[in-house]
Motif scaffolding. Structure first.
Motif, PDB file in Angstrom:
ATOM      1  N   SER A   9       0.832  -1.211   0.000  1.00 11.29           N
ATOM      2  CA  SER A   9       0.000   0.000   0.000  1.00 11.29           C
ATOM      3  C   SER A   9       0.865   1.259   0.000  1.00 11.29           C
ATOM      4  O   SER A   9       0.548   2.246  -0.681  1.00 11.29           O
ATOM      5  CB  SER A   9      -0.924   0.007   1.219  1.00 11.29           C
ATOM      6  N   GLN A  10       1.953   1.223   0.741  1.00 10.86           N
ATOM      7  CA  GLN A  10       2.855   2.373   0.779  1.00 10.86           C
ATOM      8  C   GLN A  10       3.526   2.595  -0.578  1.00 10.86           C
ATOM      9  O   GLN A  10       3.659   3.732  -1.043  1.00 10.86           O
ATOM     10  CB  GLN A  10       3.923   2.162   1.852  1.00 10.86           C
ATOM     11  N   ASP A  77       8.076   8.044   2.797  1.00 10.09           N
ATOM     12  CA  ASP A  77       9.004   6.999   3.213  1.00 10.09           C
ATOM     13  C   ASP A  77       8.268   5.663   3.273  1.00 10.09           C
ATOM     14  O   ASP A  77       7.040   5.617   3.438  1.00 10.09           O
ATOM     15  CB  ASP A  77       9.583   7.309   4.593  1.00 10.09           C
ATOM     16  N   ILE A  78       9.029   4.588   3.162  1.00 10.89           N
ATOM     17  CA  ILE A  78       8.473   3.241   3.280  1.00 10.89           C
ATOM     18  C   ILE A  78       8.807   2.722   4.678  1.00 10.89           C
ATOM     19  O   ILE A  78       9.984   2.594   5.038  1.00 10.89           O
ATOM     20  CB  ILE A  78       9.055   2.296   2.208  1.00 10.89           C
ATOM     21  N   GLU A  79       7.775   2.451   5.464  1.00  9.04           N
ATOM     22  CA  GLU A  79       7.975   1.963   6.832  1.00  9.04           C
ATOM     23  C   GLU A  79       7.957   0.437   6.834  1.00  9.04           C
ATOM     24  O   GLU A  79       6.999  -0.194   6.376  1.00  9.04           O
ATOM     25  CB  GLU A  79       6.880   2.512   7.748  1.00  9.04           C
ATOM     26  N   SER A 115       9.814   5.731 -10.909  1.00  2.87           N
ATOM     27  CA  SER A 115       9.029   4.515 -11.078  1.00  2.87           C
ATOM     28  C   SER A 115       9.296   3.582  -9.903  1.00  2.87           C
ATOM     29  O   SER A 115      10.444   3.441  -9.459  1.00  2.87           O
ATOM     30  CB  SER A 115       9.399   3.829 -12.398  1.00  2.87           C
ATOM     31  N   PHE A 116       8.232   2.952  -9.396  1.00  2.00           N
ATOM     32  CA  PHE A 116       8.340   2.072  -8.230  1.00  2.00           C
ATOM     33  C   PHE A 116       7.563   0.783  -8.493  1.00  2.00           C
ATOM     34  O   PHE A 116       6.573   0.779  -9.221  1.00  2.00           O
ATOM     35  CB  PHE A 116       7.746   2.747  -6.986  1.00  2.00           C
ATOM     36  N   PHE A 117       8.012  -0.302  -7.874  1.00  2.00           N
ATOM     37  CA  PHE A 117       7.221  -1.529  -7.907  1.00  2.00           C
ATOM     38  C   PHE A 117       7.632  -2.433  -6.754  1.00  2.00           C
ATOM     39  O   PHE A 117       8.706  -2.286  -6.155  1.00  2.00           O
ATOM     40  CB  PHE A 117       7.364  -2.264  -9.248  1.00  2.00           C
ATOM     41  N   LEU A 118       6.767  -3.384  -6.452  1.00  2.00           N
ATOM     42  CA  LEU A 118       7.020  -4.401  -5.434  1.00  2.00           C
ATOM     43  C   LEU A 118       6.498  -5.717  -5.981  1.00  2.00           C
ATOM     44  O   LEU A 118       5.396  -5.770  -6.538  1.00  2.00           O
ATOM     45  CB  LEU A 118       6.291  -4.044  -4.136  1.00  2.00           C
ATOM     46  N   GLY A 136       8.027 -12.448  -9.742  1.00  2.00           N
ATOM     47  CA  GLY A 136       6.730 -12.995 -10.121  1.00  2.00           C
ATOM     48  C   GLY A 136       5.604 -11.992  -9.948  1.00  2.00           C
ATOM     49  O   GLY A 136       5.694 -10.854 -10.406  1.00  2.00           O
ATOM     50  N   ARG A 137       4.550 -12.412  -9.266  1.00  2.00           N
ATOM     51  CA  ARG A 137       3.360 -11.568  -9.146  1.00  2.00           C
ATOM     52  C   ARG A 137       3.703 -10.224  -8.523  1.00  2.00           C
ATOM     53  O   ARG A 137       4.388 -10.155  -7.504  1.00  2.00           O
ATOM     54  CB  ARG A 137       2.287 -12.268  -8.312  1.00  2.00           C
ATOM     55  N   GLU A 138       3.217  -9.174  -9.163  1.00  2.00           N
ATOM     56  CA  GLU A 138       3.532  -7.824  -8.707  1.00  2.00           C
ATOM     57  C   GLU A 138       2.469  -7.336  -7.733  1.00  2.00           C
ATOM     58  O   GLU A 138       1.271  -7.420  -7.997  1.00  2.00           O
ATOM     59  CB  GLU A 138       3.675  -6.887  -9.907  1.00  2.00           C
ATOM     60  N   LEU A 139       2.945  -6.800  -6.627  1.00  2.00           N
ATOM     61  CA  LEU A 139       2.070  -6.312  -5.563  1.00  2.00           C
ATOM     62  C   LEU A 139       1.810  -4.819  -5.680  1.00  2.00           C
ATOM     63  O   LEU A 139       0.840  -4.308  -5.112  1.00  2.00           O
ATOM     64  CB  LEU A 139       2.703  -6.612  -4.203  1.00  2.00           C
ATOM     65  N   ALA A 140       2.677  -4.123  -6.379  1.00  2.00           N
ATOM     66  CA  ALA A 140       2.511  -2.685  -6.603  1.00  2.00           C
ATOM     67  C   ALA A 140       3.269  -2.317  -7.862  1.00  2.00           C
ATOM     68  O   ALA A 140       4.365  -2.832  -8.111  1.00  2.00           O
ATOM     69  CB  ALA A 140       3.032  -1.883  -5.410  1.00  2.00           C
ATOM     70  N   ARG A 141       2.684  -1.427  -8.656  1.00  2.00           N
ATOM     71  CA  ARG A 141       3.337  -0.946  -9.870  1.00  2.00           C
ATOM     72  C   ARG A 141       2.685   0.368 -10.277  1.00  2.00           C
ATOM     73  O   ARG A 141       1.623   0.739  -9.768  1.00  2.00           O
ATOM     74  CB  ARG A 141       3.244  -1.952 -11.019  1.00  2.00           C
ATOM     75  N   ASP A 142       3.326   1.058 -11.218  1.00  2.00           N
ATOM     76  CA  ASP A 142       2.780   2.321 -11.701  1.00  2.00           C
ATOM     77  C   ASP A 142       2.338   2.164 -13.154  1.00  2.00           C
ATOM     78  O   ASP A 142       2.047   1.052 -13.607  1.00  2.00           O
ATOM     79  CB  ASP A 142       3.791   3.457 -11.514  1.00  2.00           C
ATOM     80  N   LEU A 143       2.300   3.261 -13.881  1.00  2.00           N
ATOM     81  CA  LEU A 143       1.812   3.239 -15.257  1.00  2.00           C
ATOM     82  C   LEU A 143       2.696   2.445 -16.216  1.00  2.00           C
ATOM     83  O   LEU A 143       2.235   2.033 -17.275  1.00  2.00           O
ATOM     84  CB  LEU A 143       1.701   4.676 -15.789  1.00  2.00           C
ATOM     85  N   LEU A 144       3.941   2.248 -15.859  1.00  2.00           N
ATOM     86  CA  LEU A 144       4.900   1.701 -16.811  1.00  2.00           C
ATOM     87  C   LEU A 144       4.938   0.178 -16.793  1.00  2.00           C
ATOM     88  O   LEU A 144       5.083  -0.431 -15.730  1.00  2.00           O
ATOM     89  CB  LEU A 144       6.295   2.250 -16.524  1.00  2.00           C
ATOM     90  N   THR A 145       4.825  -0.405 -17.983  1.00  2.00           N
ATOM     91  CA  THR A 145       4.970  -1.851 -18.141  1.00  2.00           C
ATOM     92  C   THR A 145       6.385  -2.118 -18.631  1.00  2.00           C
ATOM     93  O   THR A 145       6.653  -2.134 -19.829  1.00  2.00           O
ATOM     94  CB  THR A 145       3.927  -2.400 -19.130  1.00  2.00           C
ATOM     95  N   VAL A 146       7.291  -2.292 -17.686  1.00  2.00           N
ATOM     96  CA  VAL A 146       8.712  -2.454 -17.996  1.00  2.00           C
ATOM     97  C   VAL A 146       9.109  -3.902 -17.729  1.00  2.00           C
ATOM     98  O   VAL A 146       9.013  -4.368 -16.589  1.00  2.00           O
ATOM     99  CB  VAL A 146       9.572  -1.507 -17.129  1.00  2.00           C
ATOM    100  N   PRO A 147       9.561  -4.642 -18.747  1.00  2.00           N
ATOM    101  CA  PRO A 147       9.877  -6.058 -18.534  1.00  2.00           C
ATOM    102  C   PRO A 147      11.160  -6.304 -17.755  1.00  2.00           C
ATOM    103  O   PRO A 147      11.301  -7.344 -17.109  1.00  2.00           O
ATOM    104  CB  PRO A 147       9.987  -6.618 -19.953  1.00  2.00           C
TER     105      PRO A 147
END
Length: 360
Positions: A9-10, A77-79, A115-118, A136-147
């Motif tokens: 969520s963060q 920040d990421i807690e 750009s951020f992802f988890l 594998g499965r992404e829990l968070a991502r933004d607009l960008l589909t970056v392989p």
């Protein structure tokens, strides 16, 4: 106890802040395509599944309202386990979470969009001494589909994004790339490009093509032609301009054609399908800078003569090396003059105008 959903969520909040700030970078069509990808991820759809237009439009409206509410907000920040981390402290964050089987990515992409992802970590290997993370499965991502991309000397392969990226490339293929695409699909035993056949074989093909992303990123890491300081200065000082696009395209061409890169690997391993996909998906400035590969592939498709491809790859490397040297020389002279406007004019005159990208 690590609360994965809380961390996701963060990260998602920072993804939304970045998207809100930088949505204006894209054309209307470009933004719509990126929103389409984001919707599919949020709703857990397969790459080939399409939503009703009315539903999509309602979701886009809600997304834009959320972006407006985030206007002016700074990244959070990421807690994690009671400790706060700067969102760009990827090393610190991953030290805290990798043991739990998840992995975090953050950086700057085209036009310096953060750009951020988890994602869940599926596998970790290494190549030439560099760690390779298969996510594998992404829990968070933004607009960008970056392989794939490299981060602090590590190669990150985003399998979920790679599958969506491959589908998009095939689905939106230009007429000029259809012959090579057909060749690629036949190399994987797909006799026709019908939707049903593509659905059935997408996962298999995408998994096999991950290797190419690894070698592209390795080629970038190992490149010693384009000085990193100069390259970063060019994409920073001339962000969201044709100069940034040229600098990135030259770097990509070097990564694909140097001794460690994707095309050299494809030629060594005689991977016909991967070669054909690469040719099919060449477009824009990358295609303008490397027309020799298109010509070579036309001959190769009839003869299967890999020497023709190897010769073209060497020509592509020579072109990229020369462009990198010219870009670097102009930039260094501009630094001496303390005149970035002069740098802009010289690059446009010497490199971009001959390509028909700008007029001077």
């Amino acid at each position: 106890m690590l609360e994965v959903n809380n961390i996701a969520s963060q990260v998602l909040l920072n993804c939304s802040i970045s998207d809100a700030r930088h949505a204006g970078l894209y054309s209307v069509c470009g933004l719509a395509l990126r929103l389409r990808d984001l919707y599919k991820w949020e709703k857990g759809l397969y790459p080939w599944q399409e939503e009703e237009s009315s539903v999509m439009l309602e979701w886009i409206g809600e997304k834009e309202e959320k972006w407006e509410s985030l206007s002016g907000k700074d990244f959070s920040d990421i807690e994690i386990l009671g400790r706060n981390y700067d969102p760009f402290d990827v090393e610190g964050i991953n030290k805290a979470i990798e043991v739990y089987g998840i992995f975090y990515g953050a950086g700057y992409v085209h036009s310096l969009k953060p750009s951020f992802f988890l994602a869940f970590l599926d596998q970790k290997t290494d190549i030439e001494g560099y760690p390779v993370y298969y996510l594998g499965r992404e829990l968070a991502r933004d607009l960008l589909t970056v392989p794939a991309f490299s981060q602090d000397g590590c190669i990150l392969i985003r399998k979920e994004s790679a599958e969506l990226y491959l589908w998009n490339q095939m689905f939106f293929i230009k007429k000029s790339g259809k012959q090579a695409l057909g060749f690629a699909l036949k190399s994987y035993g797909v006799s026709d490009g019908s939707p049903d056949m593509l659905h059935q074989n997408l996962a298999k093909i995408s998994a096999a093509e991950l290797e190419g992303y690894v070698y592209h990123e390795l080629g970038e890491i190992k490149d010693r032609v384009f000085n990193r300081r100069i390259w970063r200065a060019l994409v920073t000082k001339f962000a969201h301009t044709p100069i940034e696009l040229l600098a990135r395209s030259v770097k990509d061409l070097l990564a694909d054609t140097n001794d460690y890169g994707k095309l050299k690997h494809i030629a060594r391993e005689r991977r016909e399908g991967s070669l054909a996909f690469h040719v099919a998906f060449l477009d824009g400035l990358r295609k303008e800078l490397f027309p020799e590969l298109i010509v070579a592939f036309q001959e190769f498709s009839g003869t299967r003569d890999w020497q023709v491809i190897e010769n073209a790859v060497q020509t592509g490397f020579d072109t990229a090396r020369n462009l990198a040297q010219v870009l670097s020389g102009i930039y260094l002279e501009g630094e001496k003059r303390d005149d970035m406007k002069w740098v802009e004019y010289e690059i446009e005159k010497e490199l971009l105008a001959p390509l028909g990208i700008v007029k001077v």
